[in-house]
Each structure stands twice: as structure tokens, then as C-alpha cells.
Write an enzyme that holds these catalytic residues in place. Structure first.
Site, PDB file in Angstrom:
ATOM      1  N   TYR A   1      -1.978  -0.451  10.977  1.00 44.71           N
ATOM      2  CA  TYR A   1      -2.076  -1.138   9.672  1.00 44.71           C
ATOM      3  C   TYR A   1      -0.868  -0.820   8.803  1.00 44.71           C
ATOM      4  CZ  TYR A   1      -3.301  -1.631   4.721  1.00 44.71           C
ATOM      5  OH  TYR A   1      -3.257  -1.924   3.374  1.00 44.71           O
TER       6      TYR A   1
ATOM      7  N   LYS B   1       2.230  -3.209   7.386  1.00 46.27           N
ATOM      8  CA  LYS B   1       2.526  -3.402   5.960  1.00 46.27           C
ATOM      9  C   LYS B   1       3.960  -2.967   5.656  1.00 46.27           C
ATOM     10  CE  LYS B   1       0.181  -4.544   2.981  1.00 46.27           C
ATOM     11  NZ  LYS B   1      -0.119  -5.907   2.416  1.00 46.27           N
TER      12      LYS B   1
ATOM     13  N   THR C   1       0.819  -1.212   0.000  1.00 49.59           N
ATOM     14  CA  THR C   1       0.000   0.000   0.000  1.00 49.59           C
ATOM     15  C   THR C   1       0.856   1.266   0.000  1.00 49.59           C
ATOM     16  OG1 THR C   1      -1.479   1.277   1.432  1.00 49.59           O
ATOM     17  CG2 THR C   1      -0.113  -0.334   2.528  1.00 49.59           C
ATOM     18  N   ASP C   2       0.272   2.352  -0.496  1.00 53.25           N
ATOM     19  CA  ASP C   2       0.961   3.652  -0.444  1.00 53.25           C
ATOM     20  C   ASP C   2       1.034   4.183   0.994  1.00 53.25           C
ATOM     21  OD1 ASP C   2      -1.745   4.252  -0.086  1.00 53.25           O
ATOM     22  OD2 ASP C   2      -1.779   5.926  -1.507  1.00 53.25           O
ATOM     23  N   GLU C   3       0.236   3.589   1.906  1.00 53.24           N
ATOM     24  CA  GLU C   3       0.169   4.124   3.271  1.00 53.24           C
ATOM     25  C   GLU C   3       1.478   3.948   4.036  1.00 53.24           C
ATOM     26  OE1 GLU C   3      -3.550   3.395   5.308  1.00 53.24           O
ATOM     27  OE2 GLU C   3      -4.598   3.126   3.407  1.00 53.24           O
TER      28      GLU C   3
HETATM   29  P1  NAD Z   1      -9.405  -7.577   2.101  1.00 57.89           P
HETATM   30  O1  NAD Z   1      -9.399  -7.309   3.569  1.00 57.89           O
HETATM   31  O2  NAD Z   1     -10.647  -7.361   1.311  1.00 57.89           O
HETATM   32  O3  NAD Z   1      -8.964  -9.074   1.828  1.00 57.89           O
HETATM   33  C1  NAD Z   1      -7.928  -9.709   2.510  1.00 57.89           C
HETATM   34  C2  NAD Z   1      -8.047 -11.214   2.273  1.00 57.89           C
HETATM   35  O4  NAD Z   1      -6.947 -11.859   2.945  1.00 57.89           O
HETATM   36  C3  NAD Z   1      -9.328 -11.820   2.846  1.00 57.89           C
HETATM   37  O5  NAD Z   1      -9.892 -12.694   1.890  1.00 57.89           O
HETATM   38  C4  NAD Z   1      -8.858 -12.583   4.074  1.00 57.89           C
HETATM   39  O6  NAD Z   1      -9.660 -13.717   4.377  1.00 57.89           O
HETATM   40  C5  NAD Z   1      -7.448 -12.994   3.655  1.00 57.89           C
HETATM   41  N1  NAD Z   1      -6.563 -13.246   4.801  1.00 57.89           N
HETATM   42  C6  NAD Z   1      -6.387 -12.447   5.895  1.00 57.89           C
HETATM   43  N2  NAD Z   1      -5.492 -13.015   6.721  1.00 57.89           N
HETATM   44  C7  NAD Z   1      -5.077 -14.171   6.123  1.00 57.89           C
HETATM   45  C8  NAD Z   1      -4.139 -15.167   6.473  1.00 57.89           C
HETATM   46  N3  NAD Z   1      -3.443 -15.108   7.620  1.00 57.89           N
HETATM   47  N4  NAD Z   1      -3.942 -16.195   5.619  1.00 57.89           N
HETATM   48  C9  NAD Z   1      -4.641 -16.275   4.463  1.00 57.89           C
HETATM   49  N5  NAD Z   1      -5.548 -15.365   4.077  1.00 57.89           N
HETATM   50  C10 NAD Z   1      -5.757 -14.324   4.907  1.00 57.89           C
HETATM   51  O7  NAD Z   1      -8.200  -6.716   1.544  1.00 57.89           O
HETATM   52  P2  NAD Z   1      -7.995  -6.063   0.102  1.00 57.89           P
HETATM   53  O8  NAD Z   1      -8.565  -4.706   0.104  1.00 57.89           O
HETATM   54  O9  NAD Z   1      -8.414  -7.040  -0.939  1.00 57.89           O
HETATM   55  O10 NAD Z   1      -6.417  -5.924   0.088  1.00 57.89           O
HETATM   56  C11 NAD Z   1      -5.582  -6.940  -0.461  1.00 57.89           C
HETATM   57  C12 NAD Z   1      -4.130  -6.491  -0.333  1.00 57.89           C
HETATM   58  O11 NAD Z   1      -3.951  -5.262  -1.009  1.00 57.89           O
HETATM   59  C13 NAD Z   1      -3.707  -6.242   1.117  1.00 57.89           C
HETATM   60  O12 NAD Z   1      -2.397  -6.709   1.263  1.00 57.89           O
HETATM   61  C14 NAD Z   1      -3.754  -4.723   1.260  1.00 57.89           C
HETATM   62  O13 NAD Z   1      -2.804  -4.282   2.208  1.00 57.89           O
HETATM   63  C15 NAD Z   1      -3.385  -4.288  -0.141  1.00 57.89           C
HETATM   64  N6  NAD Z   1      -3.908  -2.982  -0.572  1.00 57.89           N
HETATM   65  C16 NAD Z   1      -5.247  -2.680  -0.437  1.00 57.89           C
HETATM   66  C17 NAD Z   1      -5.729  -1.448  -0.899  1.00 57.89           C
HETATM   67  C18 NAD Z   1      -7.205  -1.083  -0.818  1.00 57.89           C
HETATM   68  O14 NAD Z   1      -7.557   0.067  -1.126  1.00 57.89           O
HETATM   69  N7  NAD Z   1      -8.087  -1.989  -0.450  1.00 57.89           N
HETATM   70  C19 NAD Z   1      -4.845  -0.542  -1.491  1.00 57.89           C
HETATM   71  C20 NAD Z   1      -3.494  -0.884  -1.623  1.00 57.89           C
HETATM   72  C21 NAD Z   1      -3.047  -2.110  -1.163  1.00 57.89           C
HETATM   73  P1  TYD Z   2     -10.849   3.775   4.108  1.00 55.13           P
HETATM   74  O1  TYD Z   2     -11.775   3.341   3.013  1.00 55.13           O
HETATM   75  O2  TYD Z   2     -10.987   3.128   5.449  1.00 55.13           O
HETATM   76  O3  TYD Z   2      -9.365   3.623   3.527  1.00 55.13           O
HETATM   77  P2  TYD Z   2      -7.947   4.176   4.136  1.00 55.13           P
HETATM   78  O4  TYD Z   2      -8.124   4.508   5.561  1.00 55.13           O
HETATM   79  O5  TYD Z   2      -7.075   2.971   3.946  1.00 55.13           O
HETATM   80  O6  TYD Z   2      -7.572   5.333   3.277  1.00 55.13           O
HETATM   81  O7  TYD Z   2     -11.024   5.343   4.300  1.00 55.13           O
HETATM   82  C1  TYD Z   2     -10.837   6.235   3.210  1.00 55.13           C
HETATM   83  C2  TYD Z   2     -10.947   7.637   3.765  1.00 55.13           C
HETATM   84  O8  TYD Z   2     -12.306   7.851   4.181  1.00 55.13           O
HETATM   85  C3  TYD Z   2     -10.104   7.869   5.011  1.00 55.13           C
HETATM   86  O9  TYD Z   2      -9.610   9.216   4.983  1.00 55.13           O
HETATM   87  C4  TYD Z   2     -11.073   7.687   6.161  1.00 55.13           C
HETATM   88  C5  TYD Z   2     -12.385   8.165   5.571  1.00 55.13           C
HETATM   89  N1  TYD Z   2     -13.617   7.512   6.099  1.00 55.13           N
HETATM   90  C6  TYD Z   2     -14.686   8.291   6.533  1.00 55.13           C
HETATM   91  O10 TYD Z   2     -14.636   9.536   6.498  1.00 55.13           O
HETATM   92  N2  TYD Z   2     -15.805   7.665   6.978  1.00 55.13           N
HETATM   93  C7  TYD Z   2     -15.911   6.297   7.044  1.00 55.13           C
HETATM   94  O11 TYD Z   2     -16.964   5.761   7.498  1.00 55.13           O
HETATM   95  C8  TYD Z   2     -14.815   5.513   6.578  1.00 55.13           C
HETATM   96  C9  TYD Z   2     -14.870   4.009   6.605  1.00 55.13           C
HETATM   97  C10 TYD Z   2     -13.675   6.165   6.100  1.00 55.13           C
END
Ligand code: NAD
Ligand code: TYD
Length: 357
Positions: A161, A165, A135-137
Site C-alpha cells: 500500500y 502511494k 499518507t504519512d506511511e
Molecule cells: P477508502 O478506501 O475509504 O475510500 C477510497 C474510495 O476510492 C472508495 O470510495 C473507492 O470506491 C474509491 N476508488 C477506489 N479505486 C478507485 C478508482 N480506480 N477510481 C475511482 N474511485 C476509486 O479510503 P479513505 O480512507 O477514504 O482514503 C482516501 C485517501 O486518503 C486515500 O488516497 C488514502 O491513501 C488517503 N489517506 C487515508 C488515511 C486513513 O487513515 N484512512 C490517512 C491518510 C491518507
Molecule cells: P489500520 O486501521 O489498518 O491502519 P494502518 O495500517 O494504515 O495504520 O491499522 C491501524 C493499526 O492497528 C495498525 O498498527 C494495525 C493495527 N490493527 C490491529 O491491531 N488489529 C486490527 O484488526 C486492525 C485492522 C489493525
């Protein structure tokens, strides 16, 4: 074949679906622990001769080693993670367990398998890849006038989080530098699209709007995120797998900086058009401001020039069209939504949002 972890989650499931639709006939082994965020419904309809689902934990080193020896994948892509910032603030243990310790165990299983591969050939130590989805975070928060995150930025994670990461990314880097494991890491901005669990901003706001509930905005709603449609992220991961240089990191972003309040207003506008309220009012009237997230990062922005230059990747979906596609998907998939709104999910919403739930 390839092995994907976390492929029943939001991005993993979109990736598996995109990969299998590519028509190359290559199989996918999908290992997922099915936590609250993992949902077998995200992949249940896939052809089981091409998609092998294994219910397991990336931290189970013996399980992972057995699967690797049995199926002999050409690559392992790690999507598995605890991924929600608010949950990490409430309880960080699972984040350390999966995103750091689990990843360490996975890297060790992969290293043992990789070491057993021949020097050269179609499947060799040379051709194998381990791809870490991150993630960019990890880069922290930007001031309004600061340039977007480049790969050379120092890690400055601010939430449990993002710290977990960042720790994971460091392990991946070290496993490349010390052991020579051919790793590639992608650091991506905020994704949105089908199958996203409704704890994240966009699906939460859509479903609350439709349910007639308040749409919670943390703090002043002026925080900025860079939004990327999930399919664009999945295409970037595919390109990084095929063309990424071992040991390298690629930032992936949508070039779509938006304030949270803007995102929620845009989303209410789409809902007003696609599913107008019977009383003629706008969903925007449901927006309410709630207590800010502790340590809330103010701004993320990603510089993806390296991915463009070295991987030939660019986002294809615009934010407005992507948002409309996403909302249309949630409207058309009421059964999926009903299926994930389990007791455990309702419990989280109640404890986290209190009176606003
Ligand atoms: P998500 O929470 O929707 O899915 C995570 C999946 O991992 C789930 O299916 C969960 O059951 C599985 N999981 C969790 N712990 C596990 C373990 N110990 N063993 C096996 N499986 C396990 O998350 P996502 O949004 O699909 O994110 C996927 C990846 O991308 C993550 O690594 C996250 O950090 C990264 N990412 C997410 C975003 C975003 O905006 N959602 C952006 C950048 C990077
Ligand atoms: P989120 O989807 O949780 O992603 P991230 O924290 O990884 O960026 O949140 C996106 C942005 O929206 C973040 O600045 C937090 C804000 N947010 C709200 O304002 N209200 C909400 O109910 C949620 C879930 C997030």
C-alpha cells in the site's frame, strides 16, 4: 466547481460533506468507482443540484477528460485509492492499478485539460490546482526516539500500500516539475471518524465489540499511530487547496501518538459508558492478541509545523472527544452499518481473521 475522486469513500465523503456545508454554493463532481470501500450511502442525501455523482474509474482517461471538458472545474482533488494495508499484503495488484496506473491516467487527463486553459483569468493555468491526498506511511517506520516525519524525510515505504502511494506521490511531483502542473500534495496520519469502513482498526474494534466478537490486536499491540479526526484532515485539505503553494507537500497530523492497545482500551471505555453490557463486564475483556501483520510498521508520527505556518491549519478535535463522537455516530447509524456488512465484507473478515471473525 471542483472535481473530487473517491468521494464515496471515508475521507472523500467527509470532505464533500464539509465542502458543501461551507455555504459558498460551489458544486462538486464526485467520481467514484464504488469498490467494496466506496458506498453511495455516504453521499446519497446530498443536494443533487450541488453534488453530481459519476460512477467511474480515475484510470478511464477518456471519461475523465470528457468530465473535465464538460464541467471545467477549478480544481481536481484525488482521494481515490485502494487504502487498506492488510488487503495490499494479500493482493497488491489493485493497489498498483489504482494508486499508480490509475493516477498516471488521471494526471494525463488533467494535464490535457489544464493545458487547454487560458494563461490568466478566473479559471486559468495559473489558478487551477491538482491536489493529491496521500499518507504519512510513504515515510516508513520510526524508531521510538526518532523525530516525527518532516516533508524533507526520504520515502521509505514498507507495505505494498505505502509503496503504491509513494509511487503516486512521485508521479505527482514529476508532473509538476516537468510539465508545470500546479499540484499540491498532503501526507496525512491515521484518520478516524464517521463513515469509515470497518476493516480499519477503530470501526472494526467498535463493531466487533458490539457484536460480542473478539477484538483483534496484531502482535503485541505496542505499535504507535498518530490519530487525526477526519474533519480536521478535511479542513487541512481545504486550506491546502486555497493557500498551498504549487509543487509543495504538506504533512498533516493530529499530534496524537497512541499505542494500538491504548486506542482499543480507550474505545472500550467509551462503549462501556455509552452502551454498557448487560452482564456488567467491560468490552475490554473481548480484546485478543492475534498474529502480527507481516512487515508491520512500528511507529508513525507527523510534524505538521509547515501546514501550521503556511496554511494556518491546526487540528481542533481532541482524541478523546473525537473518539466519543465517532463511537456515538456508529451507535446511531445501525442502518449504515448493516448496509455495508455485505457478503463480500463478511468473506474478507472470514479469510483474514479466521477463527477470530
Ligand atoms: P477508502 O478506501 O475509504 O475510500 C477510497 C474510495 O476510492 C472508495 O470510495 C473507492 O470506491 C474509491 N476508488 C477506489 N479505486 C478507485 C478508482 N480506480 N477510481 C475511482 N474511485 C476509486 O479510503 P479513505 O480512507 O477514504 O482514503 C482516501 C485517501 O486518503 C486515500 O488516497 C488514502 O491513501 C488517503 N489517506 C487515508 C488515511 C486513513 O487513515 N484512512 C490517512 C491518510 C491518507
Ligand atoms: P489500520 O486501521 O489498518 O491502519 P494502518 O495500517 O494504515 O495504520 O491499522 C491501524 C493499526 O492497528 C495498525 O498498527 C494495525 C493495527 N490493527 C490491529 O491491531 N488489529 C486490527 O484488526 C486492525 C485492522 C489493525
Amino acid at each position: 466547481m471542483i472535481l473530487v475522486t473517491g468521494g464515496a469513500g471515508f475521507i472523500g465523503a467527509n470532505f464533500v460533506r464539509l465542502f458543501l456545508s461551507g455555504g459558498k454554493g460551489e458544486e462538486v463532481i464526485n467520481v467514484d468507482r464504488l469498490t467494496y470501500a466506496g458506498n453511495i450511502e455516504n453521499v446519497r442525501d446530498l443536494d443533487s443540484s450541488k453534488h453530481i455523482f459519476v460512477h467511474g474509474d480515475i484510470g478511464g482517461r477518456n471519461l475523465m477528460r470528457d468530465l473535465l471538458d464538460r464541467y471545467r472545474p477549478r480544481a481536481v482533488l484525488n482521494f481515490a485509492a485502494e487504502s487498506h494495508v492488510d488487503r495490499s499484503i494479500d493482493s497488491a495488484g489493485e493497489f498498483i492499478q489504482t494508486n499508480v496506473v490509475g493516477l498516471f491516467n488521471l494526471l494525463e487527463a488533467v494535464r490535457a485539460y489544464w493545458s487547454s486553459l487560458p494563461d490568466s483569468g478566473d479559471l486559468s493555468r495559473d489558478t487551477f490546482r491538482f491536489l493529491q491526498v496521500s499518507t504519512d506511511e510513504v515515510y516508513g517506520s520510526l524508531a521510538p526516539d526518532e523525530p516525527a516525519f518532516a516533508e524533507s524525510n526520504a520515502f521509505q515505504p514498507n507495505s505494498p500500500y505505502s509503496a503504491s502511494k509513494a509511487a503516486g506521490d512521485h508521479l505527482v511531483r514529476a508532473w509538476h516539475h516537468t510539465y508545470g502542473l500546479p499540484t499540491v500534495t498532503t501526507n496525512c496520519s491515521n484518520n478516524y471518524g464517521p463513515y469509515q469502513f470497518p476493516e480499519k482498526l477503530i470501526p472494526l474494534a467498535v463493531l466487533n465489540a458490539l457484536a460480542g466478537k473478539p477484538i483483534p490486536i496484531y502482535g503485541d499491540g505496542q505499535q504507535i499511530r498518530d490519530w487525526l479526526y477526519v474533519e480536521d484532515h478535511c479542513r487541512a485539505i481545504l486550506r491546502a487547496l486555497e493557500a498551498g503553494t504549487p509543487g509543495e507537500v504538506y504533512n498533516v497530523g493530529g499530534d496524537n501518538e497512541r499505542r494500538n492497545l491504548e486506542v482499543v482500551h480507550a474505545l472500550c471505555g467509551v462503549l462501556d459508558r455509552l452502551r454498557p453490557k448487560q452482564d456488567g463486564t467491560s468490552y475490554a475483556e473481548q480484546i485478543c492478541f492475534v498474529k502480527d501483520r507481516p512487515g508491520h510498521d512500528r511507529r508513525y508520527a507527523v510534524d505538521s509545523r509547515k501546514a501550521a505556518k503556511e496554511l494556518g491549519w491546526r487540528p481542533e478535535e481532541g482524541f478523546e472527544s473525537g473518539l466519543e463522537r465517532t463511537i456515538a455516530w456508529y451507535l446511531a447509524n445501525g442502518d449504515w452499518v448493516a448496509g455495508i456488512q455485505t457478503g463480500a465484507y463478511r468473506e474478507w473478515v472470514k479469510t483474514h481473521y479466521g477463527e477470530y471473525a
